[in-house]
Design an enzyme around this catalytic site. Structure first.
Site, PDB file in Angstrom:
ATOM      1  N   ALA A   9       0.819  -1.277  -0.048  1.00  0.00           N
ATOM      2  CA  ALA A   9       0.032   0.037   0.113  1.00  0.00           C
ATOM      3  C   ALA A   9       0.796   1.394  -0.076  1.00  0.00           C
ATOM      4  O   ALA A   9       0.671   2.406   0.582  1.00  0.00           O
ATOM      5  CB  ALA A   9      -0.887  -0.127   1.262  1.00  0.00           C
ATOM      6  N   GLU A 151       6.600  -9.193 -17.321  1.00  0.00           N
ATOM      7  CA  GLU A 151       5.796  -7.996 -17.157  1.00  0.00           C
ATOM      8  C   GLU A 151       5.371  -7.422 -18.587  1.00  0.00           C
ATOM      9  O   GLU A 151       6.265  -7.741 -19.723  1.00  0.00           O
ATOM     10  CB  GLU A 151       6.524  -7.005 -16.429  1.00  0.00           C
ATOM     11  CG  GLU A 151       6.725  -7.302 -15.030  1.00  0.00           C
ATOM     12  CD  GLU A 151       5.487  -7.288 -14.275  1.00  0.00           C
ATOM     13  OE1 GLU A 151       4.256  -6.718 -14.675  1.00  0.00           O
ATOM     14  OE2 GLU A 151       5.205  -8.205 -13.115  1.00  0.00           O
ATOM     15  N   HIS A 360     -46.426  15.538  12.173  1.00  0.00           N
ATOM     16  CA  HIS A 360     -45.869  16.678  11.354  1.00  0.00           C
ATOM     17  C   HIS A 360     -45.422  17.852  12.048  1.00  0.00           C
ATOM     18  O   HIS A 360     -45.812  18.175  13.102  1.00  0.00           O
ATOM     19  CB  HIS A 360     -46.625  17.110  10.403  1.00  0.00           C
ATOM     20  CG  HIS A 360     -48.083  17.003  10.678  1.00  0.00           C
ATOM     21  ND1 HIS A 360     -49.265  16.169   9.959  1.00  0.00           N
ATOM     22  CD2 HIS A 360     -49.039  17.400  11.738  1.00  0.00           C
ATOM     23  CE1 HIS A 360     -50.566  16.466  10.691  1.00  0.00           C
ATOM     24  NE2 HIS A 360     -50.136  17.369  11.741  1.00  0.00           N
ATOM     25  N   ARG A 437     -51.209  30.166  27.420  1.00  0.00           N
ATOM     26  CA  ARG A 437     -51.012  31.152  26.562  1.00  0.00           C
ATOM     27  C   ARG A 437     -51.675  32.644  26.752  1.00  0.00           C
ATOM     28  O   ARG A 437     -52.397  32.458  27.634  1.00  0.00           O
ATOM     29  CB  ARG A 437     -51.675  30.514  24.930  1.00  0.00           C
ATOM     30  CG  ARG A 437     -53.248  30.190  25.461  1.00  0.00           C
ATOM     31  CD  ARG A 437     -53.649  29.545  24.234  1.00  0.00           C
ATOM     32  NE  ARG A 437     -55.102  29.383  24.216  1.00  0.00           N
ATOM     33  CZ  ARG A 437     -55.801  28.267  23.912  1.00  0.00           C
ATOM     34  NH1 ARG A 437     -55.042  27.303  23.299  1.00  0.00           N
ATOM     35  NH2 ARG A 437     -57.026  28.316  23.942  1.00  0.00           N
TER      36      ARG A 437
END
Length: 455
Positions: A9, A151, A360, A437
């Site tokens: 890697a 190769e 909702h 309220r």
């Protein structure tokens, strides 16, 4: 047979045109190297040795784990040179060489390859292609025995006509490896030390080279540029789609579906188009997922329904529950059986009891909501004071009116009701009605202001 795995890697990946090391480019949400390491672990080796070079510190940082031994290749002088850097750490009977940019290799293919490797025999993974340009060619004698690998840049015209190519993946007897590494030469067109040269050495030493092939040539496809990376991505997704369909999932269109993690599924599952599954996702029988959904690290119990355009992360949806369309369940969200979350509802660290509903336009954060409780439209829990989070608790059979602000910490006990438009700051006792309220006042004869006309 003990096993060491060496993963190469160290390459730069210049054709990626990226500051990111090639092996860290993602396929299906995981780096290419991450996929290879995952496959390597399933073989249960005694050691996994990752040879790194370009971007070494970033590779270490991204993939550090107790079972990984990172080996530095300061100069990239070829695959043989890379394997040689790992030699001091290799103590097993067999060494398997893998590549960090070949992420689709199947564990079953590697198991078949390893079965052919012993102290008198190498296992070599080859692939037959209509166009093997770029691949080293497998040279065989009149009896079909492998004698060498040439190769592409070093091959003559006759050798270039060979359709069988070298994948670079091979299983070697560790006892011979140090000797072969010491005999490698860089006398070739690339000026590099080719690992493939050990094949001719092994034959000269009297060993047999046994070949194996993958069921699908894409297993051994690497990615040198972003086009090839996209091809790997699409092939991976189609492969995952086939796997899920074989387990009882209906995919409306396997070409418009992505898996970016580990997904387990039950039977009679329906997944519509443009669905992305990320992380660890568990989907039980009879689940339905609508189009354009993202589901991450989530469990969907039997019969759960996720409607279109919903985003779920770190959530659990109970049996027969439903969410959406346009629902967002953030980490810690739990819906018990038959709970309902409708459109434009967001949950975060919230638990809805059995049959509870938030239909909702609602935000519920840090909340415990009892069974059969109904949350009116436009309701929010005010759970954060700028420094700390606080919890809202609602008992069973509570009715929350529309457009409520529930200022945490607060408790609304079983059977209580809150009036529409209320701001609840104090506990509401069981069965009570809370009205919080301002009283409406009508002003007779009131006139609207008029705009001043510009002269």
């Amino acid at each position: 047979m003990s096993l060491d795995i060496v993963i190469l890697a160290a390459g730069q990946g210049t054709r990626m045109r990226s500051a990111l090391p090639k092996v860290l480019h993602p396929v299906a949400g995981n780096s290419m190297l991450g996929h290879v390491i995952h496959s390597a672990r399933q073989l249960q080796p005694q050691g996994i040795h990752v040879v790194i070079g370009h971007g070494a510190e970033l590779v270490r940082e991204r993939l550090a784990a107790d079972d990984l031994n990172f080996v530095m290749q300061d100069k990239q002088l070829g695959t043989g040179h890379a394997v040689a850097q790992a030699l001091p750490a290799l103590t097993a009977d067999t060494v398997l060489v893998l590549y960090g940019d070949v992420p689709l290799i199947e564990v079953e293919t590697l198991q078949r390859l390893l079965a052919k490797a012993n102290d008198q025999q190498l296992g070599l993974l080859t692939v037959t292609l209509d166009d093997p340009t770029g691949y080293g060619r497998i040279v065989r004698d009149e009896q079909g025995k492998v004698t060498a690998i040439v190769e592409h840049k070093d091959a003559n015209d006759a050798q270039k006509a060979i359709k069988e190519g070298n994948t670079g993946i091979l299983a070697l007897p560790a006892a011979r490896l140090a000797d072969w590494m010491g005999r490698l030469s860089n006398n070739n067109a690339q000026g590099e030390y080719y690992l493939t040269d050990v094949i001719a050495m092994a034959v000269a030493d009297g060993l047999v080279v046994a070949t194996e092939q993958p069921h699908d040539a894409m297993e051994v496809q690497g990615a040198n540029d972003r086009r090839q990376l996209s091809e790997l991505e699409r092939h991976y997704q189609l492969r995952e789609g086939r796997r899920l369909m074989a387990q009882g999932v209906t995919l409306r269109d396997p070409a418009r579906f992505d898996v970016r993690g580990e997904v387990s599924v039950g039977r009679d599952v329906l997944i519509d188009i443009n669905v992305i599954l990320e992380g660890k996702v568990v989907i039980e029988d009879d689940v339905q997922i609508g189009p354009n959904c993202v589901i991450k690290n989530t469990t969907l119990r039997k019969g759960a329904v996720v409607k279109a355009n919903s985003h779920l992360e770190g959530a659990v949806m109970g049996e027969g529950s439903d969410a959406g369309p346009f629902a967002r369940l953030r980490p810690g969200s739990v819906l018990d059986a038959k709970a309902h979350v409708g459109n434009f509802v967001e949950l975060k660290n919230a638990h809805l009891g059995e049959g509870a509903k938030a239909g909702h336009l609602t935000y519920l954060g840090d909340a415990e909501i009892g069974a059969r409780t109904n949350i009116g439209a436009g309701t929010i829990t005010c759970n954060y004071d700028g420094a700390n989070k606080f919890k809202t608790v609602m008992g069973e059979d509570v009715f929350i009116g529309s457009n409520n602000s529930l200022v945490a910490p607060v408790e609304i006990k079983a059977g209580a009701t809150t009036a529409a438009g209320s701001t609840i700051t104090q506990a509401v006792e069981a069965g009570d009605l809370a009205v919080a309220r301002a009283r409406q006042r009508n002003i007779s004869g009131w006139k609207r202001p008029e705009k001043i006309k510009k002269s």
